[in-house]
Design a protein around this motif. Structure first.
Motif, PDB file in Angstrom:
ATOM      1  N   LEU A  75      -9.905  -0.299  13.695  1.00  9.76           N
ATOM      2  CA  LEU A  75      -8.867  -0.606  14.667  1.00  9.76           C
ATOM      3  C   LEU A  75      -8.327  -2.018  14.478  1.00  9.76           C
ATOM      4  CD1 LEU A  75      -7.398   0.736  17.004  1.00  9.76           C
ATOM      5  CD2 LEU A  75      -9.086  -0.247  18.551  1.00  9.76           C
ATOM      6  N   SER A  76      -9.206  -2.970  14.183  1.00 12.39           N
ATOM      7  CA  SER A  76      -8.766  -4.344  13.941  1.00 12.39           C
ATOM      8  C   SER A  76      -7.913  -4.426  12.686  1.00 12.39           C
ATOM      9  CB  SER A  76      -9.987  -5.268  13.805  1.00 12.39           C
ATOM     10  OG  SER A  76     -10.750  -5.271  14.983  1.00 12.39           O
ATOM     11  N   LEU A  77      -8.278  -3.667  11.656  1.00 12.10           N
ATOM     12  CA  LEU A  77      -7.482  -3.649  10.424  1.00 12.10           C
ATOM     13  C   LEU A  77      -6.089  -3.095  10.706  1.00 12.10           C
ATOM     14  CD1 LEU A  77      -7.762  -4.100   7.267  1.00 12.10           C
ATOM     15  CD2 LEU A  77      -8.054  -1.618   7.148  1.00 12.10           C
ATOM     16  N   SER A  78      -6.020  -2.033  11.491  1.00 12.58           N
ATOM     17  CA  SER A  78      -4.727  -1.442  11.828  1.00 12.58           C
ATOM     18  C   SER A  78      -3.855  -2.418  12.605  1.00 12.58           C
ATOM     19  CB  SER A  78      -4.946  -0.168  12.638  1.00 12.58           C
ATOM     20  OG  SER A  78      -3.715   0.389  13.052  1.00 12.58           O
ATOM     21  N   GLU A  79      -4.456  -3.145  13.535  1.00 10.25           N
ATOM     22  CA  GLU A  79      -3.690  -4.116  14.327  1.00 10.25           C
ATOM     23  C   GLU A  79      -3.166  -5.243  13.450  1.00 10.25           C
ATOM     24  OE1 GLU A  79      -6.410  -5.253  17.348  1.00 10.25           O
ATOM     25  OE2 GLU A  79      -6.413  -3.282  18.296  1.00 10.25           O
ATOM     26  N   ALA A  80      -3.982  -5.692  12.504  1.00  8.71           N
ATOM     27  CA  ALA A  80      -3.532  -6.742  11.594  1.00  8.71           C
ATOM     28  C   ALA A  80      -2.379  -6.257  10.725  1.00  8.71           C
ATOM     29  CB  ALA A  80      -4.697  -7.202  10.724  1.00  8.71           C
ATOM     30  N   MET A  81      -2.463  -5.008  10.274  1.00 12.63           N
ATOM     31  CA  MET A  81      -1.381  -4.443   9.476  1.00 12.63           C
ATOM     32  C   MET A  81      -0.097  -4.365  10.287  1.00 12.63           C
ATOM     33  SD  MET A  81      -3.281  -1.385   7.387  1.00 12.63           S
ATOM     34  CE  MET A  81      -1.731  -0.863   6.655  1.00 12.63           C
ATOM     35  N   GLN A  82      -0.204  -3.954  11.558  1.00 17.32           N
ATOM     36  CA  GLN A  82       0.981  -3.887  12.404  1.00 17.32           C
ATOM     37  C   GLN A  82       1.625  -5.257  12.531  1.00 17.32           C
ATOM     38  OE1 GLN A  82       0.772  -1.490  16.092  1.00 17.32           O
ATOM     39  NE2 GLN A  82      -1.287  -0.901  15.418  1.00 17.32           N
ATOM     40  N   GLY A  83       0.787  -6.276  12.687  1.00 16.54           N
ATOM     41  CA  GLY A  83       1.321  -7.630  12.795  1.00 16.54           C
ATOM     42  C   GLY A  83       2.043  -8.060  11.527  1.00 16.54           C
ATOM     43  N   GLN A  84       1.475  -7.753  10.356  1.00 18.56           N
ATOM     44  CA  GLN A  84       2.101  -8.145   9.091  1.00 18.56           C
ATOM     45  C   GLN A  84       3.398  -7.370   8.855  1.00 18.56           C
ATOM     46  OE1 GLN A  84      -2.118  -9.071   6.761  1.00 18.56           O
ATOM     47  NE2 GLN A  84      -0.419  -8.193   5.641  1.00 18.56           N
ATOM     48  N   VAL A  85       3.394  -6.074   9.171  1.00 17.46           N
ATOM     49  CA  VAL A  85       4.608  -5.278   8.992  1.00 17.46           C
ATOM     50  C   VAL A  85       5.699  -5.761   9.939  1.00 17.46           C
ATOM     51  CG1 VAL A  85       5.590  -2.967   9.181  1.00 17.46           C
ATOM     52  CG2 VAL A  85       3.356  -3.272   8.135  1.00 17.46           C
ATOM     53  N   ALA A  86       5.321  -6.108  11.168  1.00 19.48           N
ATOM     54  CA  ALA A  86       6.306  -6.630  12.119  1.00 19.48           C
ATOM     55  C   ALA A  86       6.851  -7.965  11.655  1.00 19.48           C
ATOM     56  CB  ALA A  86       5.672  -6.752  13.504  1.00 19.48           C
ATOM     57  N   ASP A  87       5.994  -8.823  11.098  1.00 19.60           N
ATOM     58  CA  ASP A  87       6.446 -10.119  10.591  1.00 19.60           C
ATOM     59  C   ASP A  87       7.426  -9.956   9.433  1.00 19.60           C
ATOM     60  OD1 ASP A  87       4.948 -11.480  12.424  1.00 19.60           O
ATOM     61  OD2 ASP A  87       3.246 -11.828  11.078  1.00 19.60           O
ATOM     62  N   ALA A  88       7.307  -8.838   8.701  1.00 15.35           N
ATOM     63  CA  ALA A  88       8.195  -8.599   7.564  1.00 15.35           C
ATOM     64  C   ALA A  88       9.553  -8.058   7.992  1.00 15.35           C
ATOM     65  CB  ALA A  88       7.538  -7.622   6.591  1.00 15.35           C
ATOM     66  N   GLY A  89       9.727  -7.817   9.301  1.00 17.74           N
ATOM     67  CA  GLY A  89      11.041  -7.418   9.794  1.00 17.74           C
ATOM     68  C   GLY A  89      11.123  -6.038  10.405  1.00 17.74           C
ATOM     69  N   ALA A  90      10.037  -5.267  10.398  1.00 20.23           N
ATOM     70  CA  ALA A  90      10.073  -3.935  11.013  1.00 20.23           C
ATOM     71  C   ALA A  90      10.119  -4.077  12.526  1.00 20.23           C
ATOM     72  CB  ALA A  90       8.857  -3.122  10.592  1.00 20.23           C
ATOM     73  N   PRO A  91      10.853  -3.195  13.224  1.00 18.63           N
ATOM     74  CA  PRO A  91      10.896  -3.261  14.696  1.00 18.63           C
ATOM     75  C   PRO A  91       9.503  -3.067  15.283  1.00 18.63           C
ATOM     76  CG  PRO A  91      12.606  -1.797  13.839  1.00 18.63           C
ATOM     77  CD  PRO A  91      11.695  -2.111  12.693  1.00 18.63           C
ATOM     78  N   ALA A  92       8.985  -4.078  15.963  1.00 22.43           N
ATOM     79  CA  ALA A  92       7.614  -4.016  16.470  1.00 22.43           C
ATOM     80  C   ALA A  92       7.421  -2.871  17.457  1.00 22.43           C
ATOM     81  CB  ALA A  92       7.250  -5.348  17.136  1.00 22.43           C
ATOM     82  N   GLU A  93       8.446  -2.573  18.252  1.00 22.92           N
ATOM     83  CA  GLU A  93       8.287  -1.550  19.287  1.00 22.92           C
ATOM     84  C   GLU A  93       8.175  -0.144  18.689  1.00 22.92           C
ATOM     85  OE1 GLU A  93      12.627  -2.450  18.607  1.00 22.92           O
ATOM     86  OE2 GLU A  93      10.792  -3.590  19.001  1.00 22.92           O
ATOM     87  N   SER A  94       8.571   0.022  17.433  1.00 25.35           N
ATOM     88  CA  SER A  94       8.526   1.356  16.828  1.00 25.35           C
ATOM     89  C   SER A  94       7.262   1.599  16.012  1.00 25.35           C
ATOM     90  CB  SER A  94       9.740   1.545  15.908  1.00 25.35           C
ATOM     91  OG  SER A  94       9.639   0.702  14.757  1.00 25.35           O
ATOM     92  N   LEU A  95       6.417   0.583  15.855  1.00 20.30           N
ATOM     93  CA  LEU A  95       5.274   0.713  14.964  1.00 20.30           C
ATOM     94  C   LEU A  95       4.143   1.531  15.562  1.00 20.30           C
ATOM     95  CD1 LEU A  95       5.096  -2.864  13.413  1.00 20.30           C
ATOM     96  CD2 LEU A  95       5.950  -0.766  12.364  1.00 20.30           C
ATOM     97  N   HIS A  96       3.854   1.329  16.834  1.00 23.37           N
ATOM     98  CA  HIS A  96       2.719   2.024  17.434  1.00 23.37           C
ATOM     99  C   HIS A  96       3.085   3.454  17.779  1.00 23.37           C
ATOM    100  CE1 HIS A  96      -0.086   3.095  20.810  1.00 23.37           C
ATOM    101  NE2 HIS A  96      -0.917   2.777  19.840  1.00 23.37           N
ATOM    102  N   ARG A  97       2.307   4.422  17.274  1.00 24.99           N
ATOM    103  CA  ARG A  97       2.522   5.842  17.560  1.00 24.99           C
ATOM    104  C   ARG A  97       1.460   6.296  18.564  1.00 24.99           C
ATOM    105  NH1 ARG A  97       5.218   8.390  13.169  1.00 24.99           N
ATOM    106  NH2 ARG A  97       6.642   6.838  12.264  1.00 24.99           N
ATOM    107  N   PRO A  98       1.853   6.638  19.777  1.00 26.83           N
ATOM    108  CA  PRO A  98       0.864   7.097  20.757  1.00 26.83           C
ATOM    109  C   PRO A  98       0.099   8.313  20.241  1.00 26.83           C
ATOM    110  CG  PRO A  98       2.986   6.688  21.806  1.00 26.83           C
ATOM    111  CD  PRO A  98       3.214   6.623  20.331  1.00 26.83           C
ATOM    112  N   ASN A  99      -1.199   8.366  20.525  1.00 24.21           N
ATOM    113  CA  ASN A  99      -1.967   9.547  20.145  1.00 24.21           C
ATOM    114  C   ASN A  99      -1.763  10.649  21.190  1.00 24.21           C
ATOM    115  OD1 ASN A  99      -3.988   9.294  22.293  1.00 24.21           O
ATOM    116  ND2 ASN A  99      -4.788   7.570  21.124  1.00 24.21           N
TER     117      ASN A  99
END
Length: 254
Positions: free
Chosen positions: A165-189
């Protein structure tokens, strides 16, 4: 041995150490086959025993052999459905390197550019976190925490180790920093979806019905027990997976 990093996207992203995680690559097709085959194999064995008890050696023996083969095939399928890997997160990519039986099964190392990931999801279980990594140019990757008892002492002491879970959160942060819309990254289960919430409310209603049935003359108490058992199982998973909303919030807020 490096201390475990905090499970938040901000604190993980600021660490200079390369992040690593002991995971298993989950192949759902093989896993479902490994689960369903015994489910069908057991009735086949029961039918074989009944036929043999009636003296029908031909059909009983055939079904007995078929049932045993089905049960024997389940374990290898389950082992191949969860392959140990060492995941390494760099500023540019996620690298998966095979470990232990994954090497024997011929799993090749793979590297996935962070720009290829379009979404992240998770499901929590008693055995650890399962993360889903959605890709633009390929099938979804599903990874899960590897049980600590299966990790060698040498690899258990690698620097920068975090859980799935921590690895996934770090990846989300890096992808968001690269310009991806942060609000679209998390997919609800599933448990965070509308249907998941509706089933939770239905379970609460069934539990209330179970309480009422305890007071109704002539109704066996086992009826209420069954209602409590099945609804409690779902509600336990529901409440546990609702907590991932909080863990996803920091990554979405970046």
């Amino acid at each position: 041995m490096s201390a475990p990093l905090p499970a938040t996207a901000e604190s993980i992203a600021t660490q200079p150490t390369t992040l690593r995680s002991h995971l298993v690559l989950v192949r759902m097709g093989l896993m479902l086959a490994g689960i369903l085959i015994p489910a069908f194999g057991l009735p086949v064995l029961i039918g074989a025993c009944l036929l043999l008890s009636e003296g029908n050696l031909a059909w009983g023996g055939g079904l007995l052999l078929l049932g045993l083969l089905m049960l024997a095939a389940a374990w290898p399928l389950l082992r191949r459905s969860m392959l140990p890997v060492l995941a390494t997160l760099t500023p540019a990519a996620l690298r998966l390197e095979p470990r232990d039986r994954s090497v024997a099964y011929g799993l090749a190392p793979a590297e996935y550019p962070l720009g290829d990931f379009t979404g992240f999801g998770e499901i929590l279980s008693q055995g650890g976190s399962h993360i889903k990594l959605y890709r633009a140019n390929g099938p979804m990757l599903q990874l899960a925490d590897r049980p600590k008892r299966g990790i060698s002492a040498a690899e258990a002491n690698l620097p920068g180790l975090v859980d799935a879970l921590s690895l996934s959160e770090a990846m989300q942060g890096q992808v968001a920093d690269a310009g991806a819309p942060a609000e679209s990254l998390h997919r609800p289960n599933f448990y965070q979806s509308g249907l998941g919430r509706a089933l939770a409310w239905l379970c609460y209603a069934l539990m209330a019905l179970g309480v009422v049935l305890l007071l109704v003359p002539g109704v066996e108490w086992t009826v209420s027990l069954r209602l409590f058992t099945f609804t409690a199982l779902y509600l336990g998973l529901y409440r546990r997976n609702q907590k991932t909303d909080d863990s996803a919030a920091p990554a979405e807020a970046k």
